[in-house]
Design an enzyme around this catalytic site. Structure first.
Site, PDB file in Angstrom:
ATOM      1  N   ASP A 194      41.080  42.157  34.143  1.00  0.00           N
ATOM      2  CA  ASP A 194      40.045  41.745  35.095  1.00  0.00           C
ATOM      3  C   ASP A 194      40.368  42.073  36.544  1.00  0.00           C
ATOM      4  O   ASP A 194      39.865  41.406  37.438  1.00  0.00           O
ATOM      5  CB  ASP A 194      39.829  40.226  34.940  1.00  0.00           C
ATOM      6  N   HIS A 203      40.786  34.299  28.383  1.00  0.00           N
ATOM      7  CA  HIS A 203      41.086  34.658  29.763  1.00  0.00           C
ATOM      8  C   HIS A 203      40.959  33.393  30.609  1.00  0.00           C
ATOM      9  O   HIS A 203      39.904  32.761  30.642  1.00  0.00           O
ATOM     10  CB  HIS A 203      40.118  35.726  30.256  1.00  0.00           C
ATOM     11  N   HIS A 236      44.385  37.662  40.675  1.00  0.00           N
ATOM     12  CA  HIS A 236      43.266  38.545  41.009  1.00  0.00           C
ATOM     13  C   HIS A 236      41.975  37.839  41.410  1.00  0.00           C
ATOM     14  O   HIS A 236      40.965  38.518  41.641  1.00  0.00           O
ATOM     15  CB  HIS A 236      43.000  39.515  39.842  1.00  0.00           C
ATOM     16  N   ASP A 291      41.397  32.256  34.380  1.00  0.00           N
ATOM     17  CA  ASP A 291      41.654  32.599  35.771  1.00  0.00           C
ATOM     18  C   ASP A 291      42.507  31.499  36.388  1.00  0.00           C
ATOM     19  O   ASP A 291      42.136  30.318  36.357  1.00  0.00           O
ATOM     20  CB  ASP A 291      40.346  32.756  36.537  1.00  0.00           C
TER      21      ASP A 291
END
Length: 1007
Positions: free
Chosen positions: A367, A255, A572, A257
């Site tokens: 997420d 993951h 997000h 971001d």
């Protein structure tokens, strides 16, 4: 003497630790380092730590070392991309270097080392005093490495299997293994090898340590190999007696971001590090499968590192790399408009198909902070019938009841949804027994299906899978009583879930509300408003250009590049406001650029449109364009002057008025205590709040108390997640702002009237201008903040004379209805909820709506309409929302239900006014390039098709009704067959032209 199982496990753990001290047969320091071209000693601090720095040297492997067992162990003091290049060859190998990835296979006996480093850790934490900590070559004793890891796994499995009857057998197998080892004991070598042990490090003064202690002798090594073989056999025997239970599909994952506790430029580096690491693991572990979402990452890699991109393309073709997700980024799903979701999917799916030849079925959003009920329909139309998240497990009050279910959207569309509950780092999982046993044990859907999913790999800050994770996975294949582990492609797992009889799968209908992180609806509100305006500017620009094209103008140009900026900043941890200051500097610059592009394109579209209008005698005409699907009164601001007329502009129509026809609607008046027109009357209290909001059309008073109360809450201090969370007790220390610095009439008509009120709170100033157009049924409250206080929440509250147990909140392409009471814990948890342009409370025959042009955090409990205007957290941006910002919210009394009283239409007018331009030599009257009539519908978009020479018209049913919709393009154009959001032809069952909350698209072709 008899020991308990726990005591025996503790003894095993101590011995496993010691075994690990003999893993490296021999070591050799890597020396002669250069930092930015200048020498740096081992242990030396970086001479500079800003930006990206480089380290370089060369290493040689001793001839008697087995090259396949040699590793480079290195820590330069920051997160890095390391390149290993054989001397005399260009066959370089790249890896990500971070605290979890510090050991690498070497490419040759002699090789160059180059490191690009930043003085940061994976979660953006600065390394205050970075230094070159470690760099050496190690000849790994492979049997020792494998045995130590296997014994650790036996101990961990025994611990987490608890009372399972296999546990004593596992402990016994481990004890037998240690008993079979022939172990060295020579003092100098033994003391030096075991010096790192925790207990040894506590000794007052260790004796001098042998600098390069001997490893295992050949006879020692032979006993290790025999013990490894015997332990493996014992585990297989236990597996036959105690078969594995359940199945977990293992997908490698990282993951990343897009921006969070680091700026976007660092993300570009993180992606290169992580993707190189994944590719190198594929070379060592042929069964390893890695998944990575987000078309934007691939686009940036294609730009930053074309060679790496081609490696990824090859890995996708081989099946080891699974692109996934089908969206441009992993966006927040509370705040983007429906058309933004369409573009996320449209541009994402098209990119994946063009670059990799794949189209995705699984929406991958692990997420996000809650999920819009608009998504299932849009996913289905975008080719995705499956949905993944784990964030539902974060709700603090009520446990989400399913982990394998159908998620049903507003219109009834369903996608199959799965979530796993991994107790070890969630979606950043691993393959140790705790994660494996915990994830399977938590899987409630096992009564429906025998397989769940587990994503493994360090993430958030990237990094991904480690070799140990894959080694553990391979070893656990021989273990008893644990789930079977298989490397999987995520889409294959979902395909098997789709084979479950649909009648057996539970259904969750509507929004998936996260009972946590509610403050993300408000934090960094300036960015949120810019995003709202950029979305709307692009949609409107496309609409105006399309109308001009239908009148004979040029084909609209694609605005995809500007849309990509908007979509990127819907990520997000950007749009929710949960990032560092630097990413909001970037976001506001990029959103500002997208907004400017949209506004410039609107002006160009208007100019082109005027050029296609019939010629006439109007020397000084006003051209007004309606970019939406409902008729609207002329209410605009042009050249700083308000214009409010009785004239009406039809849907997607153009109205040309002679200047002589611009007389204002009659009836507007203003004083310091009152604003009034023919539709409403607003009376103020002595403290500047609203004493009365009277709707003349229905003869109803809208308020049940003072309206537009401004409250500050200095106790906005969450226990965790400062920028993310809003605690329910913030109301216990609220202060209403009842005094003001000034109150004066600032505009007195005849088109618009205004009263300005200036209030102070500590170091901050709040200026509100109550505005009323002559022809408007709503009171606009223009709010300008100059904010200089921390950890204070600012809200507006208005009690209304309405009783209803349900309130209505706009969401993407529809509405959500929520309770106004706290009967259950589910109701009570929704004390702050998302809405787009309006929230409404109505009873039979009458209602009041609260509109806004850039806010998202709402509350309606009892009869009080609440809107959060600003927060001021200090982490991770100590200056969040500091300084100046402007926005508007409005109060709208109306007859009937919200969809009968013009609430959505007025909310749209607040967010996108009619477009106006002055023109000469044009004929007055009305032009309608495309006539839309029938049931009320919302406009998703009117744009140029991605392929061919058509236009695409997208509409949606906004209120839960059904009925006929007539679409009649002007001569020279024809309405073609319906398409989905990917602009591909679809079959649709016969019935009304629009069903409840349905999103429909058509091609409009030149005839």
């Amino acid at each position: 003497m008899s020991l308990t199982l726990q005591q025996r496990l503790a003894r095993i753990d101590v011995r496993v630790e010691e075994l690990g001290f003999w893993r490296e047969r021999e070591t050799l320091a890597v020396e002669n380092w250069q930092f930015e071209g200048a020498p740096i000693a081992m242990g030396g601090f970086w001479p500079k730590k800003d930006g990206t720095v480089t380290f370089d040297t060369e290493a040689s492997v001793p001839e008697h070392w087995a090259l396949e067992d040699v590793r480079l162990l290195i820590d330069v003091g920051g997160e890095s991309l390391i390149t290993l290049t054989p001397v005399g060859s260009g066959a370089e190998k790249r890896f990500g270097l971070d605290p979890f990835h510090q050991e690498f296979p070497v490419p040759a006996r002699r090789f160059e080392i180059h490191v690009d480093a930043v003085a940061r850790l994976p979660f953006g934490e600065p390394v205050r005093e970075p230094r070159l900590t470690r760099a050496h070559l190690a000849w790994i004793d492979q049997p020792v490495h494998e045995l130590a890891l296997l014994l650790r796994q036996v101990s961990e499995a025994a611990h987490f299997l608890g009372a399972h009857e296999v546990v004593p057998h596992l402990i016994t197998a481990a004890e037998n293994t240690f008993a079979a080892l022939d172990w060295p004991s020579a003092t100098q070598d033994y003391v030096a090898r075991t010096a790192p042990q925790h207990g040894q490090q506590k000794i007052w003064q260790l004796p001098p340590l042998k600098p390069n202690p001997e490893g295992l002798r050949q006879d020692h090594r032979a006993s290790v190999s025999r013990a490894l073989k015997d332990l493996t056999a014992a585990l297989k025997e236990l597996k036959a007696r105690y078969p594995q239970q359940g199945k977990l599909g293992i997908t490698g994952h990282a993951h990343i971001d897009l921006a969070w506790l680091w700026p976007y430029d660092e993300t570009r580096r993180k992606a290169r590090r992580t993707f190189n690491t994944a590719l190198r693991l594929m070379e060592r572990f042929p069964d390893f499968v890695f998944n990575q979402s987000t078309a934007a990452y691939y686009a940036q890699i294609e730009e930053d590192d074309p060679a790496l991109f081609q490696e990824i393309v090859a890995a996708v073709k081989s099946g080891q790399w699974e692109t996934i997700g089908g969206m441009w980024v992993e966006p927040d799903t509370n705040m983007p408009t429906g058309e933004s979701f369409v573009r996320q999917i449209l541009y994402g799916q098209r990119y994946f198909e063009q670059k990799f030849g794949v189209r995705h079925r699984v929406c991958w959003l692990p997420d996000c902070f809650g999920f819009s009920p608009a998504l299932p329909q849009l996913l289905q139309q975008g080719g995705m019938d499956s949905f993944f998240t784990i964030k539902v497990n974060w709700s603090e009050t009520n446990k989400f009841p399913h982990d394998l279910f159908f998620w049903e959207g507003l219109d009834g569309s369903q996608v199959i949804a799965h979530t796993f509950d991994n107790p070890v780092r969630g979606y950043n999982g691993s393959t140790e027994p705790e994660a494996i046993l915990g994830t399977w044990g938590n899987f409630r859907g096992k009564t429906l299906h025998d397989e769940s999913l587990l994503a493994v790999g360090y993430g958030d800050g990237g990094g991904g899978v480690t070799p140990e994770m894959l080694e553990r996975q391979a070893q656990l294949a021989d273990f008893p009583a644990i789930p079977t582990l298989s490397p999987v492609r995520v889409e294959d797992v979902y395909a098997r879930m789709h084979a479950i009889p649909a009648t057996e799968i539970p259904v969750w209908q509507g929004e998936i509300y996260l009972e946590l992180h509610r403050a993300t609806l408000t934090t960094q509100s300036h960015t949120k408003r810019l995003h709202r305006h950029a979305e709307r500017a692009l949609i409107t620009a496309e609409t105006v250009a399309s109308l001009a094209h239908m009148l004979g103008g040029a084909r609209p140009e694609s605005l995809e590049l500007a849309w990509r900026k908007v979509l990127k900043n819907e990520f997000h941890d950007i749009l929710p406001g949960s990032g560092i200051r630097e990413i909001y500097e970037d976001a506001e610059r990029e959103l500002g650029e997208a907004l400017a592009t949209g506004l410039d394109a609107q002006q160009a579209g208007l100019t082109a449109l005027v050029g296609q209008l019939p010629k006439g005698e109007g020397k000084n005409a006003l051209v007004v364009v309606n970019p939406d699907l409902h008729a609207r009164p002329v209410r605009v601001e042009l050249d700083g002057q308000a214009i409010a007329l009785d004239a009406i502009v039809p849907p997607l129509g153009i109205l040309v008025l002679d200047e002589k026809a611009l007389a204002p609607t009659a009836g507007l008046s203003v004083s310091k205590q009152k604003l009034e027109n023919s539709l409403i009357r607003v009376t103020l209290n002595a403290d500047g709040t609203i004493a009365s909001l009277f709707d003349k059309r229905s003869g109803r008073e809208a308020l049940a108390g003072r309206g537009n109360q401004l409250w500050v809450y200095p106790m906005d201090k969450p226990r965790n997640w400062d920028a993310w969370d809003l605690e329910d007790d913030y109301v216990k220390n609220g202060q209403e702002l009842t005094s003001f610095e000034s109150l004066e009439v600032t505009e007195s008509g005849p088109h618009r009237a205004s009263i300005q009120i200036v209030r102070k709170f500590r170091d901050s100033t709040i200026t509100q201008t109550l505005q009323l157009f002559a022809n408007s049924p709503r009171l606009d409250i223009q709010t300008d903040l100059d904010w200089h206080d921390r950890r204070v929440l600012l809200r507006t509250l208005t009690p209304v004379d309405i009783r209803s147990d349900l309130a209505t909140f706009e969401c993407a392409f529809g509405v959500v209805r929520r309770t106004t009471h706290n009967n259950t814990s589910w109701d009570e948890a929704k004390f702050e909820v998302p809405a787009h342009r309006f929230a409404d409370l109505s009873e039979t025959g009458f209602g009041v709506a609260l509109l806004n042009n850039g806010k998202y955090g709402h509350s309606i409990k009892g009869n009080v309409l609440g809107l959060s205007l600003l927060r001021a957290p200090i982490y991770p941006d100590p200056l969040a929302d500091e300084g100046e910002q402007s926005f508007v919210y409005s109060l709208l009394p109306h007859a009937g239900a919200w969809h009968e009283g013009g609430v959505r239409e007025e909310a749209l007018d607040l967010n996108q006014t009619l477009l106006a331009i002055r023109a000469s030599d044009v004929a007055t009257g009305v032009q309608t390039p495309i006539a839309v009539s029938g049931m009320p519908a919302g406009l998703g978009g009117l744009k140029a098709s991605e392929d061919g020479n058509a236009l695409v018209l997208r509409v949606y049913e906004p209120a839960g009704g059904r009925g006929r919709l007539d679409i009649a393009p002007r001569e020279g154009w024809q309405l073609s067959d319906p398409v989905n959001i990917l602009e591909e032809a679809v079959d649709r069952a016969a019935g009304p032209d629009l069903n409840p909350f349905e999103v429909r698209s058509w091609l409009i072709q030149p005839s």
